[in-house]
Design a protein around this motif. Structure first.
Motif, mmCIF file in Angstrom:
data_model
loop_
_atom_site.group_PDB
_atom_site.id
_atom_site.type_symbol
_atom_site.label_atom_id
_atom_site.label_comp_id
_atom_site.label_asym_id
_atom_site.label_seq_id
_atom_site.Cartn_x
_atom_site.Cartn_y
_atom_site.Cartn_z
ATOM 1 N N ALA A 1 0.828 -1.208 0.000
ATOM 2 C CA ALA A 1 0.000 0.000 0.000
ATOM 3 C C ALA A 1 0.860 1.256 0.000
ATOM 4 C CB ALA A 1 -0.926 -0.022 1.209
ATOM 5 N N LYS A 2 1.965 1.212 0.733
ATOM 6 C CA LYS A 2 2.859 2.369 0.865
ATOM 7 C C LYS A 2 3.405 2.818 -0.487
ATOM 8 C CE LYS A 2 7.460 3.210 2.858
ATOM 9 N NZ LYS A 2 8.481 2.608 3.753
ATOM 10 N N HIS A 3 3.668 1.869 -1.369
ATOM 11 C CA HIS A 3 4.338 2.204 -2.627
ATOM 12 C C HIS A 3 3.408 2.183 -3.837
ATOM 13 C CE1 HIS A 3 8.089 2.288 -0.544
ATOM 14 N NE2 HIS A 3 8.048 1.014 -0.215
ATOM 15 N N GLU A 4 2.106 2.126 -3.626
ATOM 16 C CA GLU A 4 1.160 2.067 -4.749
ATOM 17 C C GLU A 4 1.284 3.277 -5.662
ATOM 18 O OE1 GLU A 4 -2.717 -0.601 -3.495
ATOM 19 O OE2 GLU A 4 -2.718 1.547 -3.058
ATOM 20 N N ILE A 5 1.687 4.413 -5.112
ATOM 21 C CA ILE A 5 1.808 5.642 -5.905
ATOM 22 C C ILE A 5 2.779 5.457 -7.067
ATOM 23 C CG2 ILE A 5 3.628 6.607 -4.443
ATOM 24 C CD1 ILE A 5 2.423 9.357 -4.908
ATOM 25 N N TYR A 6 3.732 4.520 -6.940
ATOM 26 C CA TYR A 6 4.757 4.316 -7.968
ATOM 27 C C TYR A 6 4.416 3.190 -8.943
ATOM 28 C CZ TYR A 6 7.367 7.279 -4.797
ATOM 29 O OH TYR A 6 7.759 8.317 -3.986
ATOM 30 N N ASP B 1 9.378 -1.892 -12.793
ATOM 31 C CA ASP B 1 8.246 -1.577 -11.926
ATOM 32 C C ASP B 1 8.776 -1.046 -10.606
ATOM 33 O OD1 ASP B 1 6.089 -1.588 -10.143
ATOM 34 O OD2 ASP B 1 5.126 -3.267 -11.144
ATOM 35 N N LEU B 2 8.687 0.284 -10.416
ATOM 36 C CA LEU B 2 9.239 0.887 -9.208
ATOM 37 C C LEU B 2 8.552 0.393 -7.951
ATOM 38 C CD1 LEU B 2 10.623 2.733 -11.282
ATOM 39 C CD2 LEU B 2 10.233 4.632 -9.716
ATOM 40 N N GLN B 3 7.245 0.177 -8.033
ATOM 41 C CA GLN B 3 6.533 -0.283 -6.844
ATOM 42 C C GLN B 3 7.126 -1.599 -6.334
ATOM 43 O OE1 GLN B 3 2.306 -0.811 -7.280
ATOM 44 N NE2 GLN B 3 2.066 -1.683 -5.249
ATOM 45 N N LYS B 4 7.327 -2.545 -7.229
ATOM 46 C CA LYS B 4 7.878 -3.833 -6.812
ATOM 47 C C LYS B 4 9.302 -3.681 -6.285
ATOM 48 C CE LYS B 4 5.097 -6.708 -9.920
ATOM 49 N NZ LYS B 4 5.126 -7.647 -11.075
ATOM 50 N N GLN B 5 10.083 -2.803 -6.921
ATOM 51 C CA GLN B 5 11.465 -2.627 -6.474
ATOM 52 C C GLN B 5 11.521 -2.003 -5.085
ATOM 53 O OE1 GLN B 5 14.388 -3.729 -8.138
ATOM 54 N NE2 GLN B 5 14.949 -3.419 -6.000
ATOM 55 N N GLU C 1 6.145 7.778 1.319
ATOM 56 C CA GLU C 1 6.603 7.850 -0.078
ATOM 57 C C GLU C 1 8.124 7.803 -0.116
ATOM 58 O OE1 GLU C 1 5.045 10.763 -2.782
ATOM 59 O OE2 GLU C 1 3.139 10.890 -1.698
ATOM 60 N N ARG C 2 8.652 6.682 -0.617
ATOM 61 C CA ARG C 2 10.103 6.474 -0.592
ATOM 62 C C ARG C 2 10.873 7.584 -1.292
ATOM 63 N NH1 ARG C 2 14.439 7.007 -0.317
ATOM 64 N NH2 ARG C 2 16.210 5.591 -0.535
ATOM 65 N N MET C 3 10.345 8.142 -2.385
ATOM 66 C CA MET C 3 11.102 9.119 -3.151
ATOM 67 C C MET C 3 10.714 10.556 -2.826
ATOM 68 S SD MET C 3 13.086 7.077 -4.546
ATOM 69 C CE MET C 3 14.037 8.240 -5.503
ATOM 70 N N TRP C 4 10.107 10.769 -1.664
ATOM 71 C CA TRP C 4 9.764 12.134 -1.271
ATOM 72 C C TRP C 4 11.036 12.950 -1.082
ATOM 73 C CZ3 TRP C 4 5.387 14.638 -1.694
ATOM 74 C CH2 TRP C 4 5.310 15.914 -1.138
ATOM 75 N N ARG C 5 11.048 14.149 -1.633
ATOM 76 C CA ARG C 5 12.254 14.982 -1.672
ATOM 77 C C ARG C 5 12.121 16.261 -0.852
ATOM 78 N NH1 ARG C 5 16.223 16.523 -5.928
ATOM 79 N NH2 ARG C 5 16.269 18.782 -6.174
#
Length: 430
Positions: free
Chosen positions: A15-20, A89-93, A230-234
């Motif tokens: 769920a956390k990475h669905e955005i990607y 697939d970024l979400q899976k990675q 969001e892992r890639m939040w900047r």
């Protein structure tokens, strides 16, 4: 019970990475300045996100949203720019990356006697607990400063390390990290510097001859958000900069400094990752760095802001590519710092590149910390892009097994940088 915990953990990660979902990443390698220029000119058009900086004959990694992938690949083909898929697939990675971090927590350990581990990425709470404890245990040399709070109310904590509590006129060295939330490898290099200055002192001259200000996480709100949501939040997490900020929060803290603010390499769109904010120093996080510069400007000789990735040491002027009157010193000291790293670096990471920020990256950046600090009069100011993400490495963070190595080699660059700064500019400040 253990199976249920595992299921809940995997579900939460998903769920956390669905955005990607649907995002892809690509290795790209321009072989000429013309190719590099054309590639960087497409950053806004294709909303490209370079997580590993690209240069001529130097591979980078770029994230591409689903709606731009066809046109982006067509552009690369037309310009004959070398490329290959990094992740389908970024979400899976990201899910794999999270599982790797969680697995390492089971075997985490303390390195070199320090209280903070350097074999995994640490949460803000762990980092803050460490610097609190250092200040408590070494009051004769360490002062904890926590006078400001982030937008979401977290303390902005940094340490002043000095043999005489900043009472003399010693040159001041400043190092910060974590202004870009997702760049998780940067805070460990600063906490490791604390460790080397206080707990495991092997270069006593660095405390005899200098005062230090070490700021491990400039953007705590964004850092926490990148771990939890969001892992890639900047950016920061402010919601008061624009009518759209409630939907697109945050400002790029490294575009928010009061020098050539919002003139180039930035965006007025609050949904952009390079949104410069409503005004210079709109963010308390960047403003806190500016206030430290103000307070110690008469003695500060070296300013380093830690970022990732790219294995680069960059200096002003990044907003237009011209060279500072101090360019010779900036370049030679930068080379010495890079050489110190390269001597210790692992063979499968590239040697560091040293140069003017715009000329190396071929795109301009206004309102950045490194330019602002130099504009204010600090003679040696650098953005240090840490290593990572070479071909053959899958993740979006440097594998945790390399954190300690990166800290060791980066510390050597701090040692050389401080000593060279003292030789060149220390006497004028005594």
């Amino acid at each position: 019970m253990k199976f249920l915990v595992l299921v809940l953990f995997v579900t939460a990660i998903h769920a956390k990475h669905e955005i990607y979902s649907g995002w892809k990443s690509f290795f790209v390698k321009p072989v000429s300045h013309d190719q590099l220029s054309k590639l960087t000119s497409k950053i806004v058009e294709f909303d490209l996100d370079f997580v590993s900086n690209v240069a001529v004959n130097r591979e980078g990694i770029v994230l591409v949203k689903p709606q731009y992938q066809v046109d982006f690949l067509k552009f690369l083909s037309e310009e004959n720019i070398s490329n290959q898929i990094h992740s389908e697939d970024l979400q899976k990675q990201f899910e794999i990356d999270d599982q790797k971090i969680e697995a390492r927590k089971l075997v985490t350990r303390s390195v070199n006697g320090g209280r903070i581990p350097y074999d995994n990425y640490q949460t803000l709470d762990v980092i803050y607990e460490y610097i609190d404890k250092i200040a408590e245990d070494y009051p004769e040399t360490v002062t904890l400063v926590s006078s400001s709070k982030s937008f979401e109310g977290r303390p902005l904590k940094y340490l002043k390390i000095s043999k005489d509590k900043f009472a003399s006129n010693k040159p001041v060295i400043f190092i910060d990290a974590g202004i870009h939330a997702r760049e998780w490898i940067s805070p460990p290099t600063v906490t490791y510097a604390i460790h080397k200055l206080v707990e495991n002192v092997t270069e006593p001259d660095l405390l005899e001859n200098f005062d230090w200000i070490l700021f491990p996480v400039v953007n705590p709100d964004g850092y926490v958000y990148s771990f939890e949501r969001e892992r890639m939040w900047r950016k920061t997490r402010s919601t008061d900069q624009n009518v759209l900020s409630q939907f697109c929060p945050g400002v790029d803290g490294n575009r928010n400094f009061n020098f050539e603010w919002n003139t180039i390499g930035t965006s007025n769109n609050p949904c952009s990752d390079i949104y410069a904010g409503s005004k210079p120093f709109s963010e308390v996080e960047s403003r806190s760095v500016g206030e430290i510069i103000d307070e110690h400007l008469d003695r500060m000789v070296l300013f380093i802001t830690m970022h990732s990735y790219g294995s680069m040491i960059l200096y002003p002027w990044g907003h237009n590519g011209t060279l500072s009157h101090n360019a010779f010193s900036l370049h030679t000291v930068g080379i010495d710092m890079a050489d110190a790293i390269n001597k210790l670096a692992l063979p499968h990471f590239p040697n560091y590149v040293v140069g003017n920020g715009m000329l190396v990256l071929n795109y301009a950046v206004a309102g950045a910390a490194e330019d602002y600090a130099h504009y204010r009069g600090i003679p040696l100011t650098y953005t240090l892009e840490l290593p990572g993400l070479r071909s053959g490495f899958a993740g979006f963070h440097l594998d945790p097994i390399y954190i300690h190595q990166v800290c060791i080699e980066t510390w050597e660059s701090f040692v050389i940088g401080a000593r060279r700064a003292g030789e060149l500019y220390g006497k004028t400040n005594l």
